[in-house]
Write an enzyme that holds these catalytic residues in place. Structure first.
Site, mmCIF file in Angstrom:
data_model
loop_
_atom_site.group_PDB
_atom_site.id
_atom_site.type_symbol
_atom_site.label_atom_id
_atom_site.label_comp_id
_atom_site.label_asym_id
_atom_site.label_seq_id
_atom_site.Cartn_x
_atom_site.Cartn_y
_atom_site.Cartn_z
ATOM 1 N N GLY A 13 -33.158 5.797 12.256
ATOM 2 C CA GLY A 13 -32.173 7.454 11.580
ATOM 3 C C GLY A 13 -31.332 8.071 12.849
ATOM 4 N N LYS A 14 -31.613 7.420 13.729
ATOM 5 C CA LYS A 14 -30.876 8.158 14.604
ATOM 6 C C LYS A 14 -29.220 9.090 13.976
ATOM 7 C CE LYS A 14 -31.164 6.697 18.348
ATOM 8 N NZ LYS A 14 -31.601 5.359 19.103
ATOM 9 N N GLY A 15 -28.867 7.780 13.945
ATOM 10 C CA GLY A 15 -27.273 7.976 13.569
ATOM 11 C C GLY A 15 -27.230 9.298 11.930
ATOM 12 N N LEU A 16 -28.824 9.106 11.052
ATOM 13 C CA LEU A 16 -27.972 9.680 10.109
ATOM 14 C C LEU A 16 -28.423 11.603 10.228
ATOM 15 C CD1 LEU A 16 -27.396 9.041 7.017
ATOM 16 C CD2 LEU A 16 -29.640 8.680 6.590
ATOM 17 N N LYS A 29 -50.534 9.391 12.692
ATOM 18 C CA LYS A 29 -50.800 8.757 14.742
ATOM 19 C C LYS A 29 -49.695 9.647 14.985
ATOM 20 C CE LYS A 29 -54.608 6.643 13.752
ATOM 21 N NZ LYS A 29 -56.136 6.924 14.601
ATOM 22 N N GLU A 81 -31.672 -1.267 29.644
ATOM 23 C CA GLU A 81 -30.604 -0.853 29.628
ATOM 24 C C GLU A 81 -29.679 1.256 28.964
ATOM 25 O OE1 GLU A 81 -29.881 -2.976 25.604
ATOM 26 O OE2 GLU A 81 -29.029 -4.784 27.300
ATOM 27 N N SER A 138 -34.084 1.939 14.274
ATOM 28 C CA SER A 138 -33.429 2.161 13.476
ATOM 29 C C SER A 138 -34.524 3.272 12.560
ATOM 30 C CB SER A 138 -34.438 0.404 12.568
ATOM 31 O OG SER A 138 -33.877 -0.413 13.184
ATOM 32 N N HIS A 177 -8.945 -2.385 5.312
ATOM 33 C CA HIS A 177 -10.525 -2.079 5.227
ATOM 34 C C HIS A 177 -10.272 -0.339 3.969
ATOM 35 C CE1 HIS A 177 -12.189 -5.645 6.445
ATOM 36 N NE2 HIS A 177 -11.058 -4.944 7.301
ATOM 37 N N GLU A 217 -12.656 0.736 2.397
ATOM 38 C CA GLU A 217 -13.596 1.244 2.150
ATOM 39 C C GLU A 217 -14.051 2.802 3.546
ATOM 40 O OE1 GLU A 217 -12.789 -1.656 3.504
ATOM 41 O OE2 GLU A 217 -14.462 -2.910 4.779
ATOM 42 N N CYS A 221 -9.201 -7.235 3.020
ATOM 43 C CA CYS A 221 -8.536 -8.530 3.995
ATOM 44 C C CYS A 221 -8.238 -10.359 4.151
ATOM 45 C CB CYS A 221 -9.599 -7.546 5.358
ATOM 46 S SG CYS A 221 -8.290 -7.961 7.117
ATOM 47 N N LYS A 275 -50.074 9.663 18.520
ATOM 48 C CA LYS A 275 -50.011 8.747 19.997
ATOM 49 C C LYS A 275 -48.845 8.164 20.068
ATOM 50 C CE LYS A 275 -53.730 8.577 21.918
ATOM 51 N NZ LYS A 275 -54.193 9.803 22.683
HETATM 52 N N1 GLN Z 1 -10.115 -13.083 10.033
HETATM 53 C C1 GLN Z 1 -9.327 -12.666 9.105
HETATM 54 C C2 GLN Z 1 -8.489 -12.050 9.900
HETATM 55 O O1 GLN Z 1 -8.445 -12.145 11.435
HETATM 56 C C3 GLN Z 1 -9.652 -11.225 8.465
HETATM 57 C C4 GLN Z 1 -10.814 -9.967 8.663
HETATM 58 C C5 GLN Z 1 -10.901 -9.148 8.336
HETATM 59 O O2 GLN Z 1 -11.307 -9.833 7.046
HETATM 60 N N2 GLN Z 1 -11.250 -8.339 8.689
HETATM 61 O O3 GLN Z 1 -7.153 -11.764 9.689
#
Ligand code: GLN
Length: 537
Positions: free
Chosen positions: A16-19, A186, A148, A14, A513, A515, A380, A188
């Site tokens: 911040g390698k991604g960032l 530090k 791993e 954590s 989604h 987002e 969703c 080390k």
């Molecule tokens: N569990 C719900 C489904 O499978 C909603 C999935 C989600 O919110 N990504 O449809």
């Protein structure tokens, strides 16, 4: 031929390698180069799709339907380039491919081994699906020293040996702690981490030091000396106030300059940091604060709704307001508590989710948002719960529920039987849970004159999906008569994609989604509109 940059991490996770990878990608892209960012995850799951957000944070979904590590979200948001299935791999996926091949007898009698078979598969991933890229940045998950990670580190060592040092570069990100008691920085842990890496045959070319405080010259010299890295390649990254400052901070530390110098390249054009300056200022200097409630099962976990948190911030940037996320555990809600807990919020958001826990709390919050006319966005699972709430409280179907968590309910939400993907019919299933949902980009047709059409200013949209269950359309007419409009449908008109309420200022549920597609430099219209409605509430 592409140049390959490998980013490893040491001391702790954590950091911040991604960032860091995403910021470097932006800086190189902005100077005229084609970049690609990839992630290799050492865990044994084939993908993070079946993992709980408690384990792994958000599962990010790509256009082409891969369930991936959330770092790919950072890459997309910083580079504005959509990631692909071929940009994320796990140990589980590698082993599953190899074992399938072995069962078919395709290794022609050979003993199948980590070296060369696993390492070869990793190298194929690194160089696969590359077109015009000048740079391929590959982040290796986990921390050097983990059992791993070993095959990945071995593979990148071999890879660099094969393509040569002129085409490959190793960046190692470590922690340089500050000890308050002795007021000292530090070095080390960094020395040890690089020693560990070198014992595996990897000499980092650049060391990025994550630190709370600026690292004084003496300590930088020490890192340079012990880690065998020129002092100009000891780059510090001090904690930033907002992640949007990261590209600026790495530019000031000359990370991109050192990378280009290493490859004997010059910028093709001048870097543009203006957008990040504007965004950082906008995020840090907002006066007006808007409270948005986000109600889910994992709200106390920082990374569980990463893209969603980001998309809301983007919506705040467009509307010139600061978003204060009021995180509420859905388990803790009931019709009484809703009134006290949601009293001061201007917008309510129910994100995606799975399973029964917390559903009744979510439904009470939706009911409150509907009755009190508070802007509501259901994503969703959040949309599915909004439909159940309406069925129970307006259509008076008391047993309305989802077969996902109640087999005896009236199935307002049920398993999707089949759907169309690129002309092919895919069957829905809940037997095998990994990779079997309706995943990735699908089209939705928007109803003329609906709120959603006004928001998107389009008749058709493409958004990313991740669901197995779906709103049942048998009683669609009953919903519509009472004011819940199905304003977005799949092109074959079978799957509801968007619902909205007629008699409400802003109440929208989406089966996808949004987002995942919001970018700081290009905020998503749905979030901008939601925040605008909340601001005016
Ligand atoms: N569990 C719900 C489904 O499978 C909603 C999935 C989600 O919110 N990504 O449809």
């Amino acid at each position: 031929m592409a140049r390959y940059i490998f980013v490893t991490g040491g001391v702790v996770s954590s950091l911040g390698k991604g960032l860091s990878s995403a910021s470097l990608a932006y800086l190189l892209k902005s100077q005229g180069y084609n970049v690609r960012v990839r992630k290799m995850d050492p865990y044994l799951n084939v993908d993070p799709g079946t993992m709980s957000p408690f384990q792994h944070g958000e599962v990010f979904v790509t256009d082409d339907g891969a369930e991936t590590d959330l770092d790919l979200g950072h890459y997309e948001r910083f580079t504005n380039i959509s990631s692909k299935k071929s940009d994320n791999i796990t140990t589980g996926k590698i082993y599953s491919d190899i074992i399938k091949k072995e069962r078919k007898g395709l290794y022609l009698g050979k003993t199948v081994q980590v070296i060369p078979h696993v390492t070869d598969r990793i190298k194929d991933f690194i160089k696969g699906d590359i077109n015009k890229e000048d740079f391929v940045i590959c982040e290796i998950g986990g921390t050097v020293g983990d059992i791993e990670s070993l095959p990945f580190l071995e593979a990148i060592r071999q890879f660099s040996n094969e393509v040569g040092k002129k085409k490959s570069l190793f960046i190692h990100l470590t922690l340089v702690p500050f000890l308050k008691s002795s007021d000292e920085i530090k070095t080390k842990p960094t020395q040890h981490s690089v020693k560990e890496l070198r014992s595996l045959g990897i000499q980092p070319d650049i060391v990025i030091c994550r630190s709370q405080k600026s690292i004084p010259l003496d300590q930088r010299k020490k890192i340079s000396l012990f880690c065998n890295v020129p002092i100009s390649n000891v780059i510090e990254t001090v904690d930033v106030k907002t992640i949007y400052e990261a590209p600026i901070s790495f530019y000031n530390e000359k990370l991109d300059k050192q990378v280009l110098k290493y490859f004997k390249l010059k910028p093709k054009k001048k870097v543009n940091l203006q957008p990040w300056k504007k965004i950082s200022n906008a995020v840090l200097n907002k006066k007006r604060i808007i409270n948005i409630a986000i109600i889910g099962k994992y709200v106390n976990l920082k990374d569980a709704y990463k893209s969603l948190d980001e998309a809301l911030i983007h919506g705040g940037i467009t509307n010139n307001v600061k978003i204060n996320l009021v995180r509420i555990e859905s388990d803790k809600l009931n019709p009484k508590k809703v009134i006290t807990l949601l009293k001061n919020v201007s917008g309510i958001l129910i994100p995606g989710g799975f399973g029964k826990r917390g559903t009744e709390g979510k439904i009470s919050a939706i009911s409150y948002a509907r009755r009190k006319k508070i802007p509501f966005l259901g994503i969703c699972f959040g949309m599915q719960m909004a439909v159940i709430e309406f069925a129970r409280n307006i259509l008076k179907i008391n047993k309305a529920g989802s077969t996902e968590f109640d087999k005896k309910c009236f199935p307002i939400i049920g398993l999707i039987n089949e759907w169309n993907k690129d002309g092919k019919l895919i069957k829905g299933t809940n037997k095998d849970l990994g990779g079997t949902m309706r995943l990735g980009l699908y089209e939705a047709k928007l109803r003329h004159n609906s709120l959603i059409q006004k928001i998107y200013r389009s008749k058709s949209i493409h958004e990313r999906h991740r669901h197995r269950y779906e709103v049942n359309t048998i009683i669609k007419d009953k919903f519509e008569k009472k004011g819940m409009i199905f304003s977005g449908m799949s092109p074959d008109n079978k799957l509801p994609e968007i619902i909205e309420l007629k008699d409400h200022p802003w109440f929208i549920g989406v089966q996808f989604h949004p987002e995942f597609k919001s970018r700081p430099l290009n905020p998503h219209p749905l979030f901008s509109s939601f925040i605008k409605a909340a601001k005016n509430n």
